[in-house]
Design a protein around this motif. Structure first.
Motif, PDB file in Angstrom:
ATOM      1  N   ASP A  34       0.850  -1.156   0.075  1.00  0.00           N
ATOM      2  CA  ASP A  34      -0.029  -0.051   0.054  1.00  0.00           C
ATOM      3  C   ASP A  34       0.902   1.202   0.008  1.00  0.00           C
ATOM      4  O   ASP A  34       1.693   1.480   1.012  1.00  0.00           O
ATOM      5  N   ILE A  35       0.810   2.249  -0.959  1.00  0.00           N
ATOM      6  CA  ILE A  35       1.618   3.180  -1.154  1.00  0.00           C
ATOM      7  C   ILE A  35       1.594   4.225  -0.225  1.00  0.00           C
ATOM      8  O   ILE A  35       2.435   5.002  -0.021  1.00  0.00           O
ATOM      9  N   VAL A  36       0.102   4.259   0.452  1.00  0.00           N
ATOM     10  CA  VAL A  36      -0.014   5.163   1.237  1.00  0.00           C
ATOM     11  C   VAL A  36       0.797   5.206   2.316  1.00  0.00           C
ATOM     12  O   VAL A  36       0.928   6.291   3.155  1.00  0.00           O
ATOM     13  N   GLU A  37       1.267   4.263   2.734  1.00  0.00           N
ATOM     14  CA  GLU A  37       2.214   3.984   3.964  1.00  0.00           C
ATOM     15  C   GLU A  37       3.608   4.605   3.877  1.00  0.00           C
ATOM     16  O   GLU A  37       4.201   4.845   4.821  1.00  0.00           O
ATOM     17  N   ASP A  38       3.939   5.148   2.713  1.00  0.00           N
ATOM     18  CA  ASP A  38       5.079   5.539   2.525  1.00  0.00           C
ATOM     19  C   ASP A  38       5.261   6.757   1.435  1.00  0.00           C
ATOM     20  O   ASP A  38       5.010   6.622   0.117  1.00  0.00           O
ATOM     21  N   ASP A  39       5.945   7.740   1.837  1.00  0.00           N
ATOM     22  CA  ASP A  39       5.506   9.263   1.051  1.00  0.00           C
ATOM     23  C   ASP A  39       6.424   9.071  -0.285  1.00  0.00           C
ATOM     24  O   ASP A  39       6.039   9.767  -1.423  1.00  0.00           O
ATOM     25  N   ASP A  40       7.640   8.169  -0.158  1.00  0.00           N
ATOM     26  CA  ASP A  40       8.559   8.089  -1.377  1.00  0.00           C
ATOM     27  C   ASP A  40       7.581   7.386  -2.518  1.00  0.00           C
ATOM     28  O   ASP A  40       7.734   7.545  -3.712  1.00  0.00           O
ATOM     29  N   LEU A  41       7.001   6.118  -1.918  1.00  0.00           N
ATOM     30  CA  LEU A  41       6.072   5.503  -2.767  1.00  0.00           C
ATOM     31  C   LEU A  41       4.943   6.194  -3.628  1.00  0.00           C
ATOM     32  O   LEU A  41       4.767   5.880  -4.642  1.00  0.00           O
ATOM     33  N   VAL A  42       4.511   7.041  -2.746  1.00  0.00           N
ATOM     34  CA  VAL A  42       3.170   8.038  -3.373  1.00  0.00           C
ATOM     35  C   VAL A  42       3.955   8.916  -4.297  1.00  0.00           C
ATOM     36  O   VAL A  42       3.251   9.163  -5.290  1.00  0.00           O
ATOM     37  N   HIS A  43       5.082   9.546  -4.064  1.00  0.00           N
ATOM     38  CA  HIS A  43       5.543  10.284  -5.186  1.00  0.00           C
ATOM     39  C   HIS A  43       5.845   9.537  -6.545  1.00  0.00           C
ATOM     40  O   HIS A  43       5.792  10.039  -7.607  1.00  0.00           O
ATOM     41  N   LEU A  44       6.500   8.213  -6.356  1.00  0.00           N
ATOM     42  CA  LEU A  44       6.809   7.387  -7.394  1.00  0.00           C
ATOM     43  C   LEU A  44       5.837   6.872  -8.215  1.00  0.00           C
ATOM     44  O   LEU A  44       5.753   7.131  -9.459  1.00  0.00           O
TER      45      LEU A  44
END
Length: 80
Positions: A34-44
Protein backbone atom coordinates in the motif's frame (compact mmCIF):
# COMPACT_ATOMS: atom_id res chain seq x y z
CA UNK A 1 17.04 -16.78 -4.28
CA UNK A 2 13.40 -16.45 -5.32
CA UNK A 3 12.36 -12.93 -6.17
CA UNK A 4 9.01 -11.66 -4.95
CA UNK A 5 6.55 -9.96 -7.23
CA UNK A 6 5.21 -6.74 -5.73
CA UNK A 7 1.94 -5.01 -6.55
CA UNK A 8 1.93 -1.35 -5.59
CA UNK A 9 -1.63 -0.44 -4.76
CA UNK A 10 -3.91 1.32 -2.29
CA UNK A 11 -7.28 0.67 -0.70
CA UNK A 12 -10.28 1.72 -2.76
CA UNK A 13 -8.45 1.57 -6.09
CA UNK A 14 -10.67 -0.41 -8.48
CA UNK A 15 -7.86 -0.66 -11.04
CA UNK A 16 -5.65 -2.19 -8.35
CA UNK A 17 -8.39 -4.72 -7.61
CA UNK A 18 -8.55 -5.53 -11.33
CA UNK A 19 -4.77 -5.95 -11.48
CA UNK A 20 -4.80 -8.29 -8.48
CA UNK A 21 -7.55 -10.42 -10.04
CA UNK A 22 -5.56 -10.58 -13.26
CA UNK A 23 -2.47 -11.74 -11.35
CA UNK A 24 -4.51 -14.32 -9.48
CA UNK A 25 -5.93 -15.63 -12.77
CA UNK A 26 -2.30 -16.45 -13.66
CA UNK A 27 -1.78 -18.17 -10.29
CA UNK A 28 0.43 -15.29 -9.23
CA UNK A 29 0.12 -14.02 -5.66
CA UNK A 30 1.99 -10.74 -5.53
CA UNK A 31 2.91 -9.08 -2.27
CA UNK A 32 0.64 -6.06 -2.05
CA UNK A 33 2.33 -2.84 -1.02
CA UNK A 34 0.00 0.00 0.00
CA UNK A 35 1.75 3.14 -1.22
CA UNK A 36 -0.11 5.32 1.32
CA UNK A 37 2.26 4.04 4.01
CA UNK A 38 5.32 5.61 2.35
CA UNK A 39 5.66 9.17 1.01
CA UNK A 40 8.41 8.11 -1.40
CA UNK A 41 6.14 5.45 -2.92
CA UNK A 42 3.30 7.97 -3.23
CA UNK A 43 5.70 10.26 -5.06
CA UNK A 44 6.92 7.46 -7.36
CA UNK A 45 3.69 5.60 -8.06
CA UNK A 46 0.80 7.76 -6.81
CA UNK A 47 -0.52 8.61 -10.27
CA UNK A 48 0.44 5.29 -11.83
CA UNK A 49 -0.98 2.54 -9.60
CA UNK A 50 -1.40 -0.32 -9.97
CA UNK A 51 2.24 -1.10 -10.66
CA UNK A 52 3.77 -4.58 -10.79
CA UNK A 53 7.45 -4.90 -9.90
CA UNK A 54 9.82 -7.83 -9.54
CA UNK A 55 11.70 -7.32 -6.30
CA UNK A 56 15.16 -5.74 -6.71
CA UNK A 57 14.59 -4.91 -10.38
CA UNK A 58 14.42 -1.44 -11.88
CA UNK A 59 11.85 -1.91 -14.62
CA UNK A 60 8.22 -1.99 -13.49
CA UNK A 61 5.06 -2.91 -15.34
CA UNK A 62 2.64 0.02 -15.26
CA UNK A 63 -1.13 -0.15 -15.70
CA UNK A 64 -2.80 -0.83 -18.05
CA UNK A 65 -1.44 -4.34 -18.54
CA UNK A 66 -2.98 -7.64 -19.52
CA UNK A 67 -2.22 -11.30 -18.79
CA UNK A 68 0.15 -11.66 -21.73
CA UNK A 69 2.14 -8.60 -20.69
CA UNK A 70 2.45 -9.96 -17.15
CA UNK A 71 3.72 -13.29 -18.51
CA UNK A 72 6.29 -11.55 -20.72
CA UNK A 73 7.41 -9.27 -17.90
CA UNK A 74 7.91 -12.18 -15.50
CA UNK A 75 9.64 -14.29 -18.15
CA UNK A 76 12.11 -11.46 -18.77
CA UNK A 77 13.16 -11.73 -15.11
CA UNK A 78 13.22 -15.52 -15.12
CA UNK A 79 9.98 -16.03 -13.26
CA UNK A 80 7.52 -18.53 -14.66
Amino acid sequence: MIKQVLLYSTDGCHLCDDALKLCQSLRLSPTIIDIVEDDDLVHLYGEHIPVLLVEREEQALFWPFDAEQIKQYLKFYGIS
